[in-house]
Design a protein around this motif. Structure first.
Motif, PDB file in Angstrom:
ATOM      1  N   LYS A   3      33.124  75.802  12.445  1.00  0.00           N
ATOM      2  CA  LYS A   3      34.004  75.195  13.455  1.00  0.00           C
ATOM      3  C   LYS A   3      34.042  73.678  13.322  1.00  0.00           C
ATOM      4  N   ARG A   4      35.039  73.101  13.903  1.00  0.00           N
ATOM      5  CA  ARG A   4      35.076  71.656  13.936  1.00  0.00           C
ATOM      6  C   ARG A   4      33.888  71.156  14.742  1.00  0.00           C
ATOM      7  N   THR A   5      33.233  70.154  14.211  1.00  0.00           N
ATOM      8  CA  THR A   5      32.023  69.677  14.861  1.00  0.00           C
ATOM      9  C   THR A   5      32.359  69.039  16.210  1.00  0.00           C
ATOM     10  N   SER A   6      31.487  69.295  17.146  1.00  0.00           N
ATOM     11  CA  SER A   6      31.644  68.715  18.473  1.00  0.00           C
ATOM     12  C   SER A   6      30.624  67.611  18.667  1.00  0.00           C
ATOM     13  N   HIS A   7      31.051  66.565  19.346  1.00  0.00           N
ATOM     14  CA  HIS A   7      30.129  65.467  19.630  1.00  0.00           C
ATOM     15  C   HIS A   7      29.502  65.607  21.008  1.00  0.00           C
ATOM     16  N   GLN A   8      29.727  66.761  21.600  1.00  0.00           N
ATOM     17  CA  GLN A   8      29.369  66.929  23.007  1.00  0.00           C
ATOM     18  C   GLN A   8      27.897  66.622  23.294  1.00  0.00           C
ATOM     19  N   SER A   9      27.040  66.989  22.365  1.00  0.00           N
ATOM     20  CA  SER A   9      25.616  66.790  22.625  1.00  0.00           C
ATOM     21  C   SER A   9      25.069  65.587  21.874  1.00  0.00           C
ATOM     22  N   ALA A  10      25.972  64.757  21.361  1.00  0.00           N
ATOM     23  CA  ALA A  10      25.510  63.566  20.650  1.00  0.00           C
ATOM     24  C   ALA A  10      24.787  62.635  21.607  1.00  0.00           C
TER      25      ALA A  10
END
Lengths: 153, 153
Positions: A3-10
């Motif tokens: 999947k496209r990487t998520s920055h949500q937990s960056a």
DNA sequence: TCATTTTGGTTGCAACATAAAACTGTTCTG
DNA sequence: CAGAACAGTTTTATGTTGCAACCAAAATGA
């Protein structure tokens, strides 16, 4: 999962917001919302975006709490999309982006719109970054600090 | 043509910049560049992005004049990526995005980094939008005006 | 010096996202 | 109440992303 990487937990607080608004359309939807657009069709006409994309973007903005749906004002069954307080917080991002755009993306001699103060009709000031005591800061004058290393706030 | 739509020729000066930096990675690359990163491998390690994507993004940022390649300082054959003046102009966008992120994306009680003035070590002031005469402006206090309708600037 | 590792990419492939158009079910409008 | 407009969803073709493998040049080191 590819999947496209998520920055949500960056960790980075620039990265995480990009998860909500970091695509090609979301900020434009927010801009239109600031301009008073509220309905699906208005956004669609203004942006010229495909309806399925708009649908997905609006849903994403709503789940991120940037827009919220409110019942239609005329008692109709449809709803409208309005900015939340969080969404209105994007004002400064839009102003920054627009000032950058005015400076570097306006063609030579091209007529362009720019932001003015409604009351006076004159252009607004450029954004500036200031220290707590009011000193003007340049990009190199700032750094990131961990909250726990700071006693005060 | 079913390509992804480009905002490059849009009238709106918020849309056009998004063509250059409106994806999930470009702004993070610029952020890292502000933090002093210069080399391909440094960006790759910092972001964890696939190398082909990073390669494409760096190329795009260079063609948009946001980064430029300079010969390696040690006389080596490789080059490094540094911000141009145009790229440094994105500072305010990053600050705005970060302040928004600090306000709305930091988990409860979560330790987070925030921007401080290097000299004093204290947090910087929030961004504000001011009229030419200094009045503080709220989102509703501004509008867009066509340059030709304005006599003065 | 010559082998090894690191650096800075490019290529190929599978999964995913986007765009356009067709379709559906509601709501206005005359 | 019929037709148009609205607000989406579905379908399908094409693009883009992400991972892994590959490769050449440069740095390292024994």
């Amino acid at each position: 999962m590819v999947k496209r990487t998520s920055h949500q937990s960056a960790d980075c607080l620039i990265a995480r917001p990009l998860d909500a608004i970091g695509d090609w359309w979301s900020l434009l939807i927010v801009r239109d919302a600031f301009d008073g657009l509220r309905r699906f069709g208005e956004f669609q006409k203004s942006l010229g975006v495909a309806k399925n994309i708009l649908s997905a973007r609006l849903r994403n903005l709503v789940t991120h709490g940037i827009l919220e749906t409110v019942p239609a004002p005329n008692g109709g069954a449809h709803h409208e999309y309005v900015l939340t307080q969080k969404g209105r917080g994007l004002f400064y991002v839009l102003v920054a982006l627009r000032q950058w755009g005015e400076t570097y993306f306006s063609g030579p001699g091209e007529p362009y719109t720019f932001m003015v103060d409604t009351e006076s009709g004159r252009p607004i000031k450029r954004l500036e970054v200031h220290a707590e005591d009011g000193r003007l800061l340049a990009p190199g004058d700032t750094r990131l600090a961990d909250f726990r290393n700071q006693e005060n706030r």
